[in-house]
Design a protein around this motif. Sequence first.
Motif, PDB file in Angstrom:
ATOM      1  N   SER A  51     -30.589 -48.644 -55.957  1.00 39.14           N
ATOM      2  CA  SER A  51     -29.707 -48.300 -57.075  1.00 39.14           C
ATOM      3  C   SER A  51     -29.108 -46.923 -56.868  1.00 39.14           C
ATOM      4  CB  SER A  51     -30.469 -48.348 -58.410  1.00 39.14           C
ATOM      5  OG  SER A  51     -31.509 -47.395 -58.432  1.00 39.14           O
ATOM      6  N   TYR A  94     -24.106 -53.898 -62.401  1.00 44.33           N
ATOM      7  CA  TYR A  94     -23.258 -52.727 -62.570  1.00 44.33           C
ATOM      8  C   TYR A  94     -23.659 -51.999 -63.849  1.00 44.33           C
ATOM      9  CZ  TYR A  94     -20.750 -55.278 -59.012  1.00 44.33           C
ATOM     10  OH  TYR A  94     -20.444 -55.959 -57.862  1.00 44.33           O
ATOM     11  N   VAL A 129     -24.523 -48.737 -59.610  1.00 47.50           N
ATOM     12  CA  VAL A 129     -24.699 -50.107 -59.142  1.00 47.50           C
ATOM     13  C   VAL A 129     -26.145 -50.279 -58.702  1.00 47.50           C
ATOM     14  CG1 VAL A 129     -24.004 -49.526 -56.776  1.00 47.50           C
ATOM     15  CG2 VAL A 129     -23.803 -51.891 -57.583  1.00 47.50           C
ATOM     16  N   ALA A 182     -25.887 -58.243 -57.393  1.00 51.93           N
ATOM     17  CA  ALA A 182     -25.510 -56.873 -57.778  1.00 51.93           C
ATOM     18  C   ALA A 182     -25.412 -56.767 -59.290  1.00 51.93           C
ATOM     19  CB  ALA A 182     -24.186 -56.488 -57.130  1.00 51.93           C
TER      20      ALA A 182
END
Length: 576
Positions: free
Chosen positions: A185, A216, A198, A214
């Motif tokens: 991260s 966000y 992210v 992934a």
Amino acid sequence: MASPVPIKVVSPPPPPPSPLHAPSGSAFANLYNRFATWRKALDLPCPGTVENLQKEVKATHLTNFFFDGGRADLSKNLSMNPAFQVSHSFTLGSQTAAPSYNFGAVFADNNLLMQGGIDHEGNLNARFNQGWTPTNVTKVQTQLSSSPGHSMIQVEQDYQGQDYALNVKAVNPSPVDFSGIYIGSYLQSVTKNLALGVEMLYQSQAPGMSELTASYLAKYTSSDKNWIATAQVQPAGIVQATYWQKLSEKLDVAADLQLMAMPQRRDALATLGAKYDLRMATFRAQLDSTGKVSALLEQRFAPTFAFLVSGEIDHFKNAAKVGVGVMIESSNLTPEEMEPLLQLKSVGCDKSKGQPIFSQVSFAVNDGDVVVLQGKSGAGKSTILKCIAHLNLYHGEILYRGKPPQSYGIPLFRTRVLYVPQRPSMLPGTPRDFLVAVSTFHTHRGSAKLAPKDGKPDCSSHKAIEVATSWGFPEELWDRRWSNLSGGEGQRVVLAIAVGLDTAEVLLLDEPTSALDAESSSTVEKRLISDLKSPDTNLKALVWITHSPEQGRRVGTRFLRVSSGGVQEEDVDPGV
């Protein structure tokens, strides 16, 4: 157990990025150095770690605190600095969990945390945190269980830069086929209030069976740090948004919204919660969109005894849960040693009637703390130190080891909680005269005795002389009049006397190195931190005002932002 003493390994904020040292004429090096200079000029704060993205909301809601059935927690503190605690926990009568017993132990100092526990079935869990530098922490967690598939190990590395945070972790990694779960991260401040990030997750069950996803992240923090909003977009159409706000010194509120929009399922869960801190109690209440209303009260009747009661009503299912618990804490320490070294409760100071400099200042100082006070010029940082030292009138309550200063006598209190001004007053005589005088005061006797020489007290072997000499203050200057000393010389000798007397458990430092060059400042910092950690001195904590962000990062373990409305504790130093 009076809730086990919170053990927190505080990682002070990181240093700014250093310029790249590369061969002269390198276009890449020049470009990088220009970028680093521009980035530093932006003065963006460190956003904190992804792990703590929703920390304030989790501390306000009941999710991590609610229990049902009966519960008893018994703990014993064997040491405060370093912290060493053992505990016994019992639960029974829960609707969701079987009766259990757990034995735990915690050891911690400023750089190391070791925590372990074992339950009645022989399941073992352990946690290890090692701070290699203030910005670089290695974490290891493991669980060993007799149940198949329940054992695990997690290895993690945290790094916090000036304006970003980076974390990598591996869960059950296999060096043979690289199976396991790997998570990385990155959270970056893009303005003084907004951070974006992210999180990547790679999962490999076996060769040829892997998945990469992934998430966000976004975090917005108000300029006064009184409210924080976060958002997280996860794979498969999952969105989570949170909001936390401090409405007053005692009241926090928080909201959490989770949305799920998958082809086979659409759902949403909204949670509202509040936390109210009373003088000897904490009350939490929570309501969610599934019809559950829950509450928890932790009432502390004494520093070593607390009673808990929790309850939940599920209106949709027509069900209820109730929990009752006690927390008892014993210690080898005296009652005075168990109290915070220094405690401020709703302290305020006024310029004149109706014109406060600050109000509602509340915080505690414990063994090993280096509390950095920061804030704008004129916010009242120096005045707070003077109020603590009883050099300014104030309203509210200040306690030293659980008692008001008046109970010790103000002259004695001022030797135990010692104020060191930024600019020493123009005293009559010389620094040697001053050292001899204060060393003969009744309140300083027993600290460093002066042997007689030619019928007069001789301070040539006094610890203050040795400290000042190590800071580059020649001994002949002890006989120079105060008015003939430079600002840096006066600053060093006053601080050397404060350290050399060795009567203070808390030093209140008002920009103690503002008149010193970088090398001299570093020497002073190292000596103060060394004395704080040494078992051979009485010094146990520092409260330090500095306008240098770099110095704050070097010395601080806790950071308080001062404003007219009080103080706000911060995990990291965004810059003074």
